[in-house]
Scaffold this active site. Structure first.
Site, PDB file in Angstrom:
ATOM      1  CB  SER A  71     -41.083  14.879   9.769  1.00 38.75           C
ATOM      2  OG  SER A  71     -41.341  14.906   8.189  1.00 38.75           O
ATOM      3  CE  LYS A  74     -38.551  16.469   6.204  1.00 40.00           C
ATOM      4  NZ  LYS A  74     -39.402  14.767   7.033  1.00 40.00           N
ATOM      5  CB  SER A 135     -41.594  18.775   7.983  1.00 35.81           C
ATOM      6  OG  SER A 135     -41.808  17.325   7.959  1.00 35.81           O
TER       7      SER A 135
END
Length: 453
Positions: A71, A74, A135
């Site tokens: 993640s 991101k 997230s």
């Protein structure tokens, strides 16, 4: 016979003495050839620590190893959303519906957490906060589709921006950091169904650097430890924030003063990673740890890095503005009213320094060749403050990891003229040319006469 025995014994003792000396020498010398231990022991596949203000890398362990970032992907999605808002393509109040793809991800509790509905419109601000704080994967996909029309087109934007930033060892195949294999029929168009995002610690730090530098407001969201999404609580996976609520008191053991971001990551393949940033006394550091073994480890290793940066380094002014090399304080000038012009650095050079490292820095001049004639002279006229070259910073000490930015950070300073030198008028230039002509003629005659004798 006795003499032979004595000789034999002497030879034996000399051989034994020589062998002992070799052993002692080996034992004494050997440690000197052993490479110095790393200044901080980081348990993880890859790591990096960067001074934000200067871009100087303070520590690196396998920084160019391409690994799944999970993640931490991101961060790029966040950047492109900010860019789209800056360019007027969308606003924080822009609303969007949730596609079947995003909804299917949101319905899977293992890959998303806020429970999006398809009969509602969500603002960019709602979706962004859920992505940056919790997230959330589904809200990330919804933002990618809003900005680019599809996640496949958004992935192209991600890779283009990575190349623009100088992020080497990087390839994006989706906006979230999930494995493409887990997306089923929703694999972004143009990407390998079995691929994963790849990014090095260096590139992750560089991406974080650009996000903080270009859109500092991003930290206003990443520093939020908990929030609500449609009335339901969401919690930041960054345990180094100040989770001071009673139900989150168990996380306080990981609290680190000054941390205000940035992004955690976890998949089975990536294991546990974290791109962090902290600021103390107006000094900001960016850290990355990749492929650690547990959620706790990624924060413990990050704390080691930050402690090392804050405790061991102090930003110092190594060379002040107006600094001059003693033997190169002036540069010769051609066709000017003055024969030389003084040059000096335009700005001061400051950098994080560990111990007595300041003594290991020096400067060399690189003059602009386009401003020089064949004799290495600057051509008049020259304006005061005009850039005539650069002062290159040279570090001749241990532990030089370079700079995070592709162009070398502030490894050079503009070299500027300290005075104005006007061009000589035509009459003085003519006299100079005549003098030079007769001077050369005289030297030729002298050399010829010498040749006669």
């Amino acid at each position: 016979m006795e003499v032979e025995n004595v000789t034999h014994n002497v030879t034996k003792w000399l051989s034994l003495l020589l062998a002992t000396m070799v052993m002692v020498t080996t034992i004494t010398v050997q440690p000197l050839s052993v490479q110095a231990a790393d200044p901080v022991d980081i348990e993880g596949e890859s790591a990096i620590l960067v001074d934000y203000e200067t871009g100087k890398i303070l520590y690196a362990k396998n920084p160019d190893m391409a690994l799944p970032p999970a993640s931490m992907t991101k961060i790029m999605t966040e950047y492109l959303v900010h860019e789209a808002i800056e360019e007027g393509q969308i606003s924080w109040d822009t609303t969007t519906e949730i596609s079947d793809y995003a909804y299917s991800i949101s319905a899977d509790a293992s890959s998303s957490g806020v429970g999006l509905k398809q009969d509602e419109d969500y603002t960019v601000k709602q979706l962004y906060d859920a992505m940056a704080i919790n997230s959330d994967n589904a809200t990330t996909i919804a933002l990618a589709e809003l900005v680019a029309g599809s996640e496949g087109e958004f992935v192209k934007m991600m890779n283009d921006k990575a190349e623009e930033m100088g992020m080497t060892d990087t390839e994006f195949v989706n906006s979230t950091g999930l494995a493409n294999a887990s997306l089923g029929e929703n694999v972004p168009e143009g990407t390998d169904p079995d691929a994963n995002n790849l990014m090095s610690a260096r590139s992750s730090a560089l991406l974080a650097y650009h996000l903080i530098n270009d859109y500092p407001g991003a930290l206003d969201v990443t520093e939020i430890p908990s929030a609500e999404f449609e009335g339901e609580p969401i919690t930041n996976w960054n345990w180094m924030l100040d989770h001071d609520e009673e139900e989150a008191s168990s996380l306080q053991q990981f609290y680190y003063e000054g941390v205000d971001g940035l992004k955690t990551g976890h998949t089975d393949l990536a294991k546990y990673c974290f791109t962090g940033t902290a600021e103390r006394d107006n000094n900001r550091l960016i850290s990355v740890v990749m492929k650690t073994e547990s959620m706790e480890a990624r924060f413990e290793e990050t704390a080691k890095l930050l402690d090392y940066g804050f405790d061991e380094f102090e930003t110092q002014e190594i060379f002040p503005a107006g600094y001059q090399l003693e033997d190169e304080a002036t540069i010769p000038v051609s066709k000017g009213k003055e024969d030389t012009v003084a040059v000096a650095t335009k700005e001061a050079f400051s950098t994080p320094v560990k111990g007595d490292q300041a003594d290991s820095y020096s400067i060399t001049y690189q003059l602009d060749e386009e401003k020089l004639n064949g004799d290495g002279e600057l051509a008049a006229p020259i304006e005061k403050g005009e850039k005539v070259g650069t002062a290159e910073i040279v570090y001749d000490g241990d532990g030089d990891y370079g700079f995070i930015t592709p162009n070398g950070g502030n490894g050079s300073i503009d070299l500027v003229a300290q005075d104005t030198v006007e061009k000589n008028n035509w009459f003085m230039l003519t006299l100079g040319a005549i003098g030079s002509f007769f001077g050369n003629l005289f030297n030729t005659v002298v050399d010829t006469v010498k040749g006669w004798f």
